[in-house]
Every structure is written in C-alpha cells, then in structure tokens.
Write an enzyme that holds these catalytic residues in place. Structure first.
Site, PDB file in Angstrom:
ATOM      1  N   HIS A  64       0.841  -1.199   0.000  1.00 47.47           N
ATOM      2  CA  HIS A  64       0.000   0.000   0.000  1.00 47.47           C
ATOM      3  C   HIS A  64       0.885   1.262   0.000  1.00 47.47           C
ATOM      4  O   HIS A  64       0.686   2.173  -0.803  1.00 47.47           O
ATOM      5  CB  HIS A  64      -0.898  -0.053   1.251  1.00 47.47           C
ATOM      6  CG  HIS A  64      -1.723   1.163   1.504  1.00 47.47           C
ATOM      7  ND1 HIS A  64      -3.082   1.172   1.347  1.00 47.47           N
ATOM      8  CD2 HIS A  64      -1.388   2.408   1.919  1.00 47.47           C
ATOM      9  CE1 HIS A  64      -3.550   2.375   1.661  1.00 47.47           C
ATOM     10  NE2 HIS A  64      -2.528   3.150   2.011  1.00 47.47           N
ATOM     11  N   GLU A  65       1.883   1.278   0.883  1.00 50.27           N
ATOM     12  CA  GLU A  65       2.789   2.440   0.960  1.00 50.27           C
ATOM     13  C   GLU A  65       3.615   2.580  -0.318  1.00 50.27           C
ATOM     14  O   GLU A  65       3.911   3.689  -0.748  1.00 50.27           O
ATOM     15  CB  GLU A  65       3.716   2.332   2.180  1.00 50.27           C
ATOM     16  CG  GLU A  65       3.009   2.331   3.527  1.00 50.27           C
ATOM     17  CD  GLU A  65       2.069   3.512   3.712  1.00 50.27           C
ATOM     18  OE1 GLU A  65       2.388   4.612   3.223  1.00 50.27           O
ATOM     19  OE2 GLU A  65       0.999   3.340   4.320  1.00 50.27           O
ATOM     20  N   HIS A  68       1.613   4.536  -2.841  1.00 49.64           N
ATOM     21  CA  HIS A  68       1.762   5.991  -2.687  1.00 49.64           C
ATOM     22  C   HIS A  68       3.112   6.441  -3.249  1.00 49.64           C
ATOM     23  O   HIS A  68       3.210   7.442  -3.955  1.00 49.64           O
ATOM     24  CB  HIS A  68       1.739   6.386  -1.208  1.00 49.64           C
ATOM     25  CG  HIS A  68       0.403   6.224  -0.536  1.00 49.64           C
ATOM     26  ND1 HIS A  68      -0.725   6.856  -0.984  1.00 49.64           N
ATOM     27  CD2 HIS A  68       0.033   5.533   0.575  1.00 49.64           C
ATOM     28  CE1 HIS A  68      -1.738   6.549  -0.172  1.00 49.64           C
ATOM     29  NE2 HIS A  68      -1.298   5.745   0.773  1.00 49.64           N
TER      30      HIS A  68
END
Ligand SMILES: [Zn+2]
Length: 381
Positions: A64-65, A68
């Site tokens: 998920h990170e 980004h």
C-alpha cells in the site's frame, strides 16, 4: 519517529521499522493464532500460521505504501522513507504534489493497491486448489486488504481519504491550504468519533469497538490537529512576502567606501556580522565582502583601497524577490541548504537579508508561542 530501526531499502527507498511494530506483530500473531487454533489441530501450527498471516498483512501494508511512493516518484517527488509502526505504514514524501489532481493520485494510489490485492487474493482463494490452511490465510488476507482500503478512504486527515478530500477542496477553491485545513478538521471529528465509539464499547454500551478503537482515535486526533496547525501557519505565511521578513539593519555596505571607512563604521564594535552585502550607487547588489578578507590587505593601504577591490561575487541562487510569498521562501529553505537569502526588489535594489529565524520572529510577533516546527518537513501519506 523516534527509535526507528533501518531494515534496508525497497526500490531505493530507505525502509524502517518502528519498535512499536513488534508489539502489533505479537498481538496479531496471538489474535490470528487463536482463530486458527479453533479450526486446526497441532500445538505449533496455529501460531506459525498466525505469524505468517501477520507478516503477510504487513507485506500488504508495505505494498500500500509503495503504491503511494510509486505515484509520488512518477511526479518527480522523492520518497524519504517508508516506516512500519503500530498503526500501519507511513511513506514520507519530500514535498507536496504540484496540482490537486496529482495530489489526488498520490493519495488514491495506496487504497488502489489494497483493492487490487483484495481482488487478487479473492480470485486466488476461490479458483486455486489450495490446502485448507493456505486458503484460510488467503481469504483472511483478502478481507484485511479490503478493510485496509475502506478504512484508509475515511475522508479525514491523516488518512488517505483525507488527502483525497484535501485535493478536492484545493481543486474547488484553488487554495491548497483550505484543503489542508478542512480535511484536518474532518480528521479531528473522526478522531473524536473513534474515541467515543471505542470508549462506549469498552463500557459495553455498544457492541462494536474496543480499546484499540480509542487508541486509533487518539492517533487520528493528534495527527489531524498537527496538520490543522500547519495549515494555519502556512495560511499566515501566505499573507506575508519576503520583504516583510527582511532583517532590520541587515549588513549592507557601498562599494565606494574605503576599507578604512568600512572597518571604522561597520566592523569595529560589531560582533553580529562577519559578511556584508556590497551595493553600487543605485543600491543594486554587486558582491559581498567578508571581514576576514581584510587580512589580505595591509592596514596602511586601507585608506586607498575600496570595498569593491575585496568583494567577491554573490551566487544567483542565494537571492530572492521581495514580492515572493513567505510560504515560497519557507519551501526554498526546506529544499536547498542556504541559511540566508538576499532580498531584492523589482528594480534590483537590495533590501537586506532574510534568515529562517527572521520568519519565526515575524510569525511570533502578534501571537506568542507560535510553534516554530509546526510545519511538517515532509508529507506523510
Ligand atoms: Zn495510505
């Protein structure tokens, strides 16, 4: 965060683990292990599966990170670090996106990765012929990634949904600061909602929630509060220009002064400045002179030689226009290593020097106790 342990690099991004993460790993292993123990035989197997599930959950958070991070990198924004901690993950970006849409893309990229993982795990779980233990883990991971996406889409800062809301308000009003402020306020509301819900659940008034909800609420409240404060400081900065923060009595001397006059009038009895800006008759910047360079000329010659003979050129990148907003100035201080900037008006006339401390002084004038470091150095997502 304090005490982060550097684990290595991921695609060139420094990767850290906060010690608090080990606590949540242990809790996760215990919690999942207990669930597995109800359906599986063996003494050790449920706990190994609990640990595996926890580690895979954090691999999902990491993905998920990285989502980004990939979006930020594609916009030329560097990623300072990715950190796993008790409440999940954090990617620290070097700066903001340039436009609301780009800001939206960075915010949404994380939840999109989580949704993608949900879809992949769901399909894999229902189509592949897997042993029971593995298919349980995969179905749990599918659910966890869906929860990760949905929770992060709550529209209040510091959550991703808050960054989406910020981008939307930025787009509508044309003011990124308004976006930051409103999304922070909504984040504070959600923080209170979580604290209240959790507390009611702890006292058995309602069914859903736990002490964990209370802790997450405090985390949200604290971070939303910080970004609201940062929005207020930035709003204030935006109302001032570089001219407003010029240091009074900045060290400026004329190139036509003799070295003797320079020493008598400016250097002797002045411990504050070691370097002076040099201007011509029109007040325009022509160079700089350092007091230590006086040593190169014999004292007997000081009455004959002028400041001009000793001055050195000033680098272009240390100058800034008087009409620039202080917000831009602060961003410049964050990005380059200059400690001082020379403020120049539209006619090229030198107004004086500007330092970080002069901005802090300016901001603290009407309102004491204005925190100097309330503006975050980087953007967490
Ligand atoms: Zn996120």
């Amino acid at each position: 965060m304090e005490g982060n342990i550097r684990v290595g690099t991921l695609f060139g991004i420094p990767f850290y683990i906060n010690p608090s993460w080990f606590l949540i790993l242990a809790l996760g292993t215990f919690w999942f292990g207990e669930q597995f123990a109800q359906v599986l035989n063996g003494n050790l197997l449920p706990w190994i599966m609990g640990l595996t599930t926890s580690l895979l959950l954090f691999a999902s958070v990491l993905a998920h990170e990285l989502g980004h991070s990939a979006a930020a990198l594609s916009q030329g924004i560097g990623v300072r670090s990715i950190t796993l901690f008790i409440f999940g993950g954090l990617a620290m970006l070097e700066k903001e996106s340039e436009t609301p849409f780009q800001s939206f893309l960075v915010a949404i990229a994380g939840p999109l990765v989580s949704i993608l993982l949900f879809v992949v795990f769901s399909i894999a779980g229902s189509t592949l012929p897997l042993p029971t233990s593995l298919s349980i883990i995969i179905s749990i991971l599918a659910t966890l990634n869906l929860i990760l996406a949905v929770f992060n889409l709550i529209p209040g800062l510091p959550l991703d949904g808050g960054n989406v809301l910020k981008a939307a308000i930025w787009k509508l009003t044309g003011n990124p600061n308004k976006g930051l402020l409103y999304a922070s306020r909504v984040g504070q509301i959600f923080g209170w909602v979580a604290i209240t819900t959790g507390a009611l659940a702890v006292f058995d008034v309602i069914e859903y929630g736990s002490l964990w909800t209370v802790l997450i609420g405090f985390f949200l409240l604290q971070n939303a509060g910080m970004s609201a404060q940062s929005a207020q400081v930035q709003d204030k900065l935006d109302h001032y220009t570089a001219k407003d923060a010029v240091i009074p009595d900045s060290p400026i001397v004329s190139q036509d002064l003799t070295l003797r006059e320079f020493v008598n009038d400016y250097v002797i009895g002045n411990n504050k400045w070691r370097k002076f800006l040099v201007t011509n008759a029109d007040g325009q910047l022509v160079g700089a002179i350092a007091t230590e360079d006086l040593k190169a000329v014999a004292t007997s010659e000081w009455t004959e030689k002028t400041v001009q003979t000793l001055m050195k050129p000033v680098e272009e990148d240390t100058q800034i226009e008087a009409s620039q907003s202080l917000l831009e100035v602060v961003k410049r201080f964050e990005q380059d290593t200059n400690k001082q900037l020379t403020v120049i008006d539209q006619n090229g006339v030198v107004l004086g020097l500007l330092e970080k401390s002069s901005i802090v002084n300016l901001l603290s004038q009407p309102q004491e106790n204005q925190s100097q470091d309330s503006k975050p150095e980087a953007t967490p997502v």
